[in-house]
Write a protein that holds these residues in place. Structure first.
Motif, PDB file in Angstrom:
ATOM      1  N   UNK A 132       0.931  -1.135   0.069  1.00 20.45           N
ATOM      2  CA  UNK A 132      -0.042   0.065  -0.051  1.00 20.45           C
ATOM      3  C   UNK A 132       0.959   1.378  -0.073  1.00 20.45           C
ATOM      4  N   UNK A 135      -1.122   5.393   3.038  1.00 25.08           N
ATOM      5  CA  UNK A 135      -1.404   5.723   4.370  1.00 25.08           C
ATOM      6  C   UNK A 135      -0.211   6.633   4.654  1.00 25.08           C
ATOM      7  N   UNK A 138       3.382   5.891   5.929  1.00 26.22           N
ATOM      8  CA  UNK A 138       4.345   5.102   5.458  1.00 26.22           C
ATOM      9  C   UNK A 138       5.248   6.040   4.908  1.00 26.22           C
TER      10      UNK A 138
ATOM     11  N   UNK B  27     -13.314  -2.924   6.315  1.00 22.89           N
ATOM     12  CA  UNK B  27     -12.892  -1.725   5.685  1.00 22.89           C
ATOM     13  C   UNK B  27     -12.500  -2.352   4.459  1.00 22.89           C
ATOM     14  N   UNK B 166       4.678  -3.703   9.407  1.00 24.04           N
ATOM     15  CA  UNK B 166       5.502  -3.028   8.643  1.00 24.04           C
ATOM     16  C   UNK B 166       6.891  -2.858   8.837  1.00 24.04           C
ATOM     17  N   UNK B 169       9.072  -5.055   7.597  1.00 24.22           N
ATOM     18  CA  UNK B 169       8.872  -4.992   6.153  1.00 24.22           C
ATOM     19  C   UNK B 169       8.051  -6.351   5.504  1.00 24.22           C
ATOM     20  N   UNK B 171       4.358  -6.656   4.532  1.00 24.56           N
ATOM     21  CA  UNK B 171       3.402  -5.695   3.845  1.00 24.56           C
ATOM     22  C   UNK B 171       2.088  -6.392   3.515  1.00 24.56           C
ATOM     23  N   UNK B 173      -0.524  -7.021   5.637  1.00 26.88           N
ATOM     24  CA  UNK B 173      -1.480  -5.953   6.241  1.00 26.88           C
ATOM     25  C   UNK B 173      -1.171  -4.706   5.886  1.00 26.88           C
ATOM     26  N   UNK B 174      -2.176  -3.774   6.112  1.00 28.32           N
ATOM     27  CA  UNK B 174      -1.941  -2.332   5.511  1.00 28.32           C
ATOM     28  C   UNK B 174      -2.715  -1.314   6.455  1.00 28.32           C
ATOM     29  N   UNK B 175      -1.836  -0.288   6.784  1.00 25.74           N
ATOM     30  CA  UNK B 175      -2.560   0.867   7.461  1.00 25.74           C
ATOM     31  C   UNK B 175      -3.512   1.491   6.941  1.00 25.74           C
ATOM     32  N   UNK B 176      -4.653   2.166   7.431  1.00 23.09           N
ATOM     33  CA  UNK B 176      -5.771   2.701   6.727  1.00 23.09           C
ATOM     34  C   UNK B 176      -5.769   4.000   7.526  1.00 23.09           C
TER      35      UNK B 176
END
Lengths: 294, 520
Positions: A132, A135, A138, B27, B166, B169, B171, B173-176
């Motif tokens: 992604x 955000x 990052x 989400x 994260x 390293x 990735x 999952x991801x930040x929203x």
């Protein structure tokens, strides 16, 4: 004959080291291919540069930055050709890369862009990792010491942490920047693009190009959006050009792509500004270009 | 059989509760829109509105509820209503933190209050406003709480986990980022959350039998149910366990009677009874018409006074905010005539009359562009969502809100229909535009425009400047979202009162010619 590259690589690498810059004397300043499928042109072109091994060493991490800005299908040519991305990822892994990351700070909803561009699947199938870019967490603040208008920016951590940076723009028309090629594609590795638009877009694009030259720029001109860019309205905005450019100097490669598009580099603000900042040259006659017909 | 009743109720209620809750939390677009429809099918108020709005088989969930209610009582309240189940969960856990074991006891019905509120709600509907119903409908109340509070917390939890990965390293999952929080609009769900939680801790299902209009309505239906729970006087030892276990406080040991209109069919009494004296009994003897709906003028007056106070307060707040934003800005201000309603909501009239502000679309919108209003569009659109370009823009290819809307306030569109449905029109203020004020290139608006209703045309020298074509604008808000000028944009979308069908943008196929030589 490597003058262009030398000026480019000398510029503002900041705190991190570009392991490859300067170490590898490429046989050509630029490779231009035409007449074949995107992945075939890439294979021929990279082979003539000594293969991906020349750019990616064993156990290195690679970040590939395509244009995935829009939630549209590959035929609309708003995003980089997924077949090309797959091939690049494959070559990086074959060269021994530990990880190949792919991301873009998209304009449209990022999951939809990743899916409908075909790039997410292409990357995963090839063994790369799609990440992604959507955000703020990052992105890390960096200085752009040579910038005229743009003095700092927030850059995606993968650009800062990866050993090799491969920039893979798609050539297309652009309502604000006239054309979107290699330098314009770097807007997708920063967070606050609004600032660029507010503070002389062409200057900011050139300013940011002083921050880190990608180790390789691969311009996808297989399908080219000739009007209504960068998003495009329909497939009728697109022509099939079947071309590709690979090189290190972003100014040179943007100049060559501009000519492919049918415009003059002297008319594209950010290309002129970038040449003034010493990032590269628009004088293509001075470069050693390998022209390939597939 | 009676042994299993409570177990069945608990299982069913948790299934519905978890299902609905996840709809509001997710989400990642994990759940397909048909599952949304399945899960919200039985929600009473949305189903009634959808039936009145579009009809058809898929809108008959309310009928199923009514039939069950006519047979065995308020199963909706015990198992289907997420707000009801939430109260059970709150009181279940609050028990554990009490020194004394938490017990309920019989109390008299608050008939004037509950039927008074129901009466006012019905009166308001007859006068053409569903605002009060939306405010009190338990499904919508629960939806707003989950969408406005639980969801951000859920995302926060995700971000903590994604943040750890994260660093490693990883990735997968991801930040929203949470797009925008409308603090003003959260006031109302907060009041409900606090009130209902407190009521649940102290008095079990008091909310359902005093304030909830659906509870009161179904309570009336319960009065004529075919089977009713009943205490067999002969075997009953008057030990009082059933009454202690009754969340609705509707079992009187003294008289050995169950007030079935308040009973939410939880079957705690059935399972607590050691002599098996609480059983369903055929009650097909019509109950005498003693009290039907009682409307009280005082209740109505109270409500009107309160809402006036709230309105005044809210307007005050929003005026202060506007004043702050205006300070020291040379930009030309504009005022939108209307906010933009979601695509498929037909007209402001249709939307404001059908939307119960459950915020399911707010949760489900992948672009995060649907945001709740407060009083921006008046009382009639209180908390209803709008397309908010400051939070995002409506994705050209997306039709999700119309597919999942449980009330039919947003009607489903095909992707092709959506692409020509005009929800609002673009307006360009040249004096605010970067190209005009700074003489530098921008094009951010046109770049994002999916129809090129905003097009860059030659200006001075190499510069281009936006030109708008309202004929093909669909009002997605991408231009307004992307415009870098603050606080007043150079380009904005004004909502349509009635959504229109516009022409598809025209385009001509370009001439293709093979490249013979490189031009360099």
């Amino acid at each position: 004959m490597y003058a262009g590259i030398a000026t480019g690589t000398g510029v503002a690498l900041g705190s991190f080291e570009n392991i490859l810059a300067g170490n590898y004397a490429a046989p050509y300043d630029m490779v231009a291919a035409r007449g074949g499928e995107a992945e075939i042109m890439f294979e021929k072109a990279i082979a003539s540069l000594g293969g991906m091994k020349a750019y990616v060493k064993k156990n290195q991490t690679v970040v590939v930055k395509p244009n995935i800005g829009w939630d549209v299908s590959p035929e609309k040519a708003a995003n980089t050709n997924p077949k090309l991305i797959a091939k690049i990822v494959e070559h990086c892994l074959q060269a021994g890369a530990k990880d190949v990351f792919v991301f873009d700070n998209t304009c449209d909803n990022w999951q939809k862009c990743y899916t409908n561009s075909g790039i997410e699947k292409a990357v995963k199938d090839a063994g790369g990792k799609i990440v992604s870019g959507k955000s703020e967490s990052y992105y890390q603040e960096v200085k752009v010491p040579k910038g005229v208008k743009l003095k700092n920016a927030k850059v995606h951590e993968l650009i800062l942490s990866s050993d090799v940076f491969i920039n893979v723009p798609v050539l297309k028309s652009h309502g604000g920047a006239t054309l979107s090629i290699a330098m314009k594609n770097l807007m997708g590795i920063v967070w606050d693009r609004g600032f660029w638009h507010k503070n002389d877009l062409h200057q900011c694009i050139a300013d940011f190009a002083t921050f880190r030259q990608p180790d390789l720029n691969i311009v996808d001109a297989y399908r080219v959006m000739k009007k209504n860019g960068p998003r495009g309205v329909s497939v009728e905005d697109v022509v099939t050009m079947k071309a590709q450019l690979i090189g290190k100097d972003m100014v040179a490669i943007d100049a060559a792509a501009t000519k492919l598009f049918g415009l003059e580099p002297a008319n594209i603000g950010h290309i002129i500004n970038a040449e003034k900042l010493g990032i590269g040259t628009t004088n293509l006659d001075k470069l050693n270009i390998n022209r390939i017909k597939v | 059989m009676y042994r299993y009743l409570k177990g069945i109720r608990v299982t069913l209620s948790l299934l519905f509760f978890i299902g609905i809750t996840f709809l509001f939390l997710d989400f990642t677009e994990l759940i397909s829109t048909s599952v949304f429809k399945g899960i919200t099918f039985l929600q009473f108020v949305p189903s009634v509105i959808k039936f009145l709005s579009i009809g058809g088989f898929i809108t008959l969930g309310f009928l199923v509820i009514l039939i069950i209610n006519l047979l065995i009582g308020r199963v909706y309240c015990s198992s289907v209503c997420p707000l009801g189940v939430m109260q059970d969960i709150v009181s279940f856990f609050s028990k554990r933190f009490r020194k004394k074991k938490f017990r309920f006891k019989y109390s008299k019905p608050h008939n004037i209050l509950r039927f008074g509120i129901l009466g006012v709600v019905i009166l308001a509907i007859l006068f053409g406003s569903i605002s009060l119903l939306s405010l009190l409908d338990p499904y919508s109340v629960y939806g707003r709480m989950t969408s406005d509070f639980a969801r951000p917390l859920y995302i926060l939890g995700n971000n903590v986990i994604a943040g750890v990965f994260e660093k490693l390293h990883l990735y997968g999952t991801y930040v929203v980022d949470i797009k925008k929080v409308n603090w003003a609009a959260i006031i109302i769900p907060s009041v409900f959350l606090i009130t209902i939680t407190w009521m649940a801790i102290t008095k079990g299902r008091l909310y359902c039998n005093t304030i909830c209009p659906v509870g009161s309505f179904l309570g009336l239906v319960s009065k004529v149910s075919l089977f009713k729970l009943n205490i067999e006087e002969t075997s009953c030892t008057k030990c009082g366990k059933c009454s202690f276990a009754c969340k609705s406080s509707c079992i009187s040991i003294k008289t050995q009677k169950i007030d079935f209109s308040r009973c939410v069919s939880c079957y705690n009494c059935v399972s607590s009874c050691s002599t098996n004296s609480v059983k369903y009994k055929l009650a097909w003897i019509p109950v005498k018409k003693s009290k039907s709906i009682i409307t009280t003028d005082s209740g109505k007056r109270d409500f009107l006074v309160k809402s006036a106070v709230i309105t005044a307060g809210a307007l005050g707040i929003s005026n202060v905010l506007k004043a702050a934003a205006n300070k020291g800005v040379k930009l030309i201000p504009y005022k939108k005539k209307h906010l933009v309603s979601p695509p498929g909501s037909r007209s402001i009239e249709h939307f404001s009359n059908k939307c119960t502000a459950c915020h399911l679309c707010v949760s489900a919108c992948p672009s995060g562009v649907l945001q709740p209003r407060f009083f921006e569009s008046g009382l009639s659109q209180l908390l209803q969502p709008h397309v908010d370009p400051l939070a995002g823009y409506c994705n050209f290819e997306c039709t999700r809100c119309g597919e999942i809307c449980p009330t039919g306030a947003i009607l489903p569109l095909t992707v092709e229909e959506k692409k020509t449905t005009q929800t609002g029109v673009v307006n360009f203020i040249k004096d605010n535009c970067i190209v005009y004020t700074n003489n530098t290139a921008c094009g951010s608006c046109s770049e994002h425009c999916p129809t090129q209703a905003v097009k860059m045309v030659p200006y001075k020298g190499k510069l281009t400047i936006p030109e708008v074509n309202q004929e093909i604008c669909i009002g997605c808000g991408a231009c307004e979202h992307a415009c870098p000028v603050n606080p007043y944009r150079a380009i904005y979308v004004d909502g349509n009162t009635v959504q229109k069908i516009v022409k598809k943008p025209e385009s001509k196929k370009l001439e293709e010619k093979e490249m013979e030589e490189f031009p360099f």
